[in-house]
Design a protein around this motif. Structure first.
Motif, PDB file in Angstrom:
ATOM      1  N   ILE A 159       6.719   0.589  -5.664  1.00 53.38           N
ATOM      2  CA  ILE A 159       7.404   0.903  -6.896  1.00 53.38           C
ATOM      3  C   ILE A 159       8.913   0.107  -6.896  1.00 53.38           C
ATOM      4  O   ILE A 159       9.526  -0.211  -7.790  1.00 53.38           O
ATOM      5  N   GLU A 160       9.457   0.209  -5.802  1.00 56.87           N
ATOM      6  CA  GLU A 160      10.833  -0.266  -5.452  1.00 56.87           C
ATOM      7  C   GLU A 160      10.730  -2.124  -5.785  1.00 56.87           C
ATOM      8  O   GLU A 160      11.520  -2.298  -6.532  1.00 56.87           O
ATOM      9  N   ASN A 161       9.609  -2.797  -5.272  1.00 54.58           N
ATOM     10  CA  ASN A 161       9.423  -4.057  -5.869  1.00 54.58           C
ATOM     11  C   ASN A 161       9.181  -4.161  -7.262  1.00 54.58           C
ATOM     12  O   ASN A 161       9.734  -5.037  -7.719  1.00 54.58           O
ATOM     13  N   ALA A 162       8.362  -3.185  -7.767  1.00 54.94           N
ATOM     14  CA  ALA A 162       8.132  -3.383  -9.490  1.00 54.94           C
ATOM     15  C   ALA A 162       9.421  -3.472 -10.126  1.00 54.94           C
ATOM     16  O   ALA A 162       9.172  -3.757 -11.193  1.00 54.94           O
ATOM     17  N   LEU A 163      10.458  -2.694  -9.734  1.00 57.32           N
ATOM     18  CA  LEU A 163      11.509  -2.507 -10.548  1.00 57.32           C
ATOM     19  C   LEU A 163      12.349  -3.711 -10.254  1.00 57.32           C
ATOM     20  O   LEU A 163      13.522  -3.821 -11.142  1.00 57.32           O
ATOM     21  N   GLU A 218       0.962  -1.478   0.053  1.00 56.54           N
ATOM     22  CA  GLU A 218       0.166   0.137  -0.025  1.00 56.54           C
ATOM     23  C   GLU A 218       0.791   1.190  -0.138  1.00 56.54           C
ATOM     24  O   GLU A 218       0.360   2.175  -0.363  1.00 56.54           O
ATOM     25  N   ASN A 219       2.047   1.114   0.597  1.00 55.84           N
ATOM     26  CA  ASN A 219       3.021   2.362   0.337  1.00 55.84           C
ATOM     27  C   ASN A 219       3.491   2.290  -1.305  1.00 55.84           C
ATOM     28  O   ASN A 219       4.417   1.387  -1.584  1.00 55.84           O
ATOM     29  N   LEU A 241       2.715  -0.954 -13.873  1.00 54.33           N
ATOM     30  CA  LEU A 241       2.034  -2.089 -12.901  1.00 54.33           C
ATOM     31  C   LEU A 241       1.620  -1.104 -11.714  1.00 54.33           C
ATOM     32  O   LEU A 241       0.561  -1.306 -11.083  1.00 54.33           O
ATOM     33  N   THR A 242       2.337   0.004 -11.534  1.00 55.06           N
ATOM     34  CA  THR A 242       2.115   0.929 -10.210  1.00 55.06           C
ATOM     35  C   THR A 242       1.344   1.982 -10.700  1.00 55.06           C
ATOM     36  O   THR A 242       0.578   2.620  -9.757  1.00 55.06           O
ATOM     37  N   GLY A 243       0.967   2.553 -12.015  1.00 60.62           N
ATOM     38  CA  GLY A 243       0.361   3.632 -12.297  1.00 60.62           C
ATOM     39  C   GLY A 243       0.817   4.947 -11.930  1.00 60.62           C
ATOM     40  O   GLY A 243       0.281   6.073 -11.961  1.00 60.62           O
TER      41      GLY A 243
END
Length: 260
Positions: free
Chosen positions: A114-118, A108-109, A161-163
């Motif tokens: 974004i860190e995970n998505a990269l 939710e943060n 993915l994150t928008g």
């Protein structure tokens, strides 16, 4: 994809319409929802709702990123989708003709998400603007190409993915950027090496530290005063003890008494 007669494939049904020629069914093999349905068929935790697929970004035939979240703290969302020895995710990959799939944890943060998505790139820091839906990401210099991906694919999929619109810079590029402040990109417990970064105006143009120069002058003045005081002490005449003077007077008077 190249499909041949009698090939068995799974498709995602987009639409069903009644036409003058009869019902018309529109199907797709490139829609992101196909990946979701395939995981529902392979992963029991996704099927029963324990693990939720929050979002999917896909470039069909090449690569997919999927964010998952577990409603049960005892269930690892990513591990459930991967399966033992990767058997669950491999079944989906084979169905999609070898398409690569990255599974990351949803958070939710937005900064953590974004860190995970990269992934698989390492991230130094993320600064998010929720109102503008933008994010500034700093990665290690040697991880910049991995974070961006081939032809920008990793960054593009992460943004979908994150928008968020993601601006990725290396640590060196971030330091050279206008308006960069090092404290915004570091944790409170981190310290910088001496000489690595300085606040604006801390050093003069000639490279000398201005406040330090004033301090040096004061120090030199105090040292000079101490040396002058030491010289004054050395030049002062030393007074002879009173007892020695009295003894000399006695020696002088003694011969006069003998003459009498």
């Amino acid at each position: 994809e190249i499909l041949r007669p009698q090939d068995r494939v799974k498709v995602y049904i987009l639409d069903v319409r009644n036409t003058p020629k009869g019902p018309r069914i529109s199907v797709s093999r490139t829609h992101p929802e196909l990946v979701k349905r395939l995981f529902e068929s392979e992963v029991a935790e996704v099927r029963d709702g324990t693990v939720e697929i929050k979002s999917i970004s896909r470039e069909a035939g090449s690569r997919t990123k999927m964010a998952v979240y577990s409603h049960d703290p005892d269930v690892d969302a990513v591990g459930a989708c991967v399966g033992m020895n990767g058997n669950r995710v491999n079944a989906v990959v084979n169905e999609l003709g070898g398409e690569k799939i990255d599974i990351v944890n949803w958070d939710e943060n937005p900064a953590l998400f974004i860190e995970n998505a990269l992934s698989p790139s390492q991230v130094v820091s993320v600064i998010v603007d929720p109102d503008e839906k933008t994010a500034k990401v700093v990665v290690p210099d040697y991880q910049l190409s991995l974070a961006i991906g081939k032809e920008g694919q990793n960054a593009r999929l992460a943004a979908r993915l994150t928008g968020y619109k993601i601006d990725i810079k290396s640590e060196t590029q971030a330091k050279d950027a206008f308006g960069f402040r090092m404290e915004d990109y570091m944790n409170d417990d981190e310290e910088y090496e001496e000489g690595e970064y300085y606040e604006e105006g801390e050093y003069a143009e000639d490279g000398e530290y201005e406040e330090g120069a004033e301090y040096a002058e004061e120090e030199m003045t105090s040292e000079a005063a101490e040396e002058t005081a030491a010289e004054a002490v050395e030049e002062e005449p030393v007074e002879e003890p009173a007892e020695e003077t009295a003894a000399e007077d006695a020696d002088i008077e003694a011969p006069a008494g003998d003459q009498e």
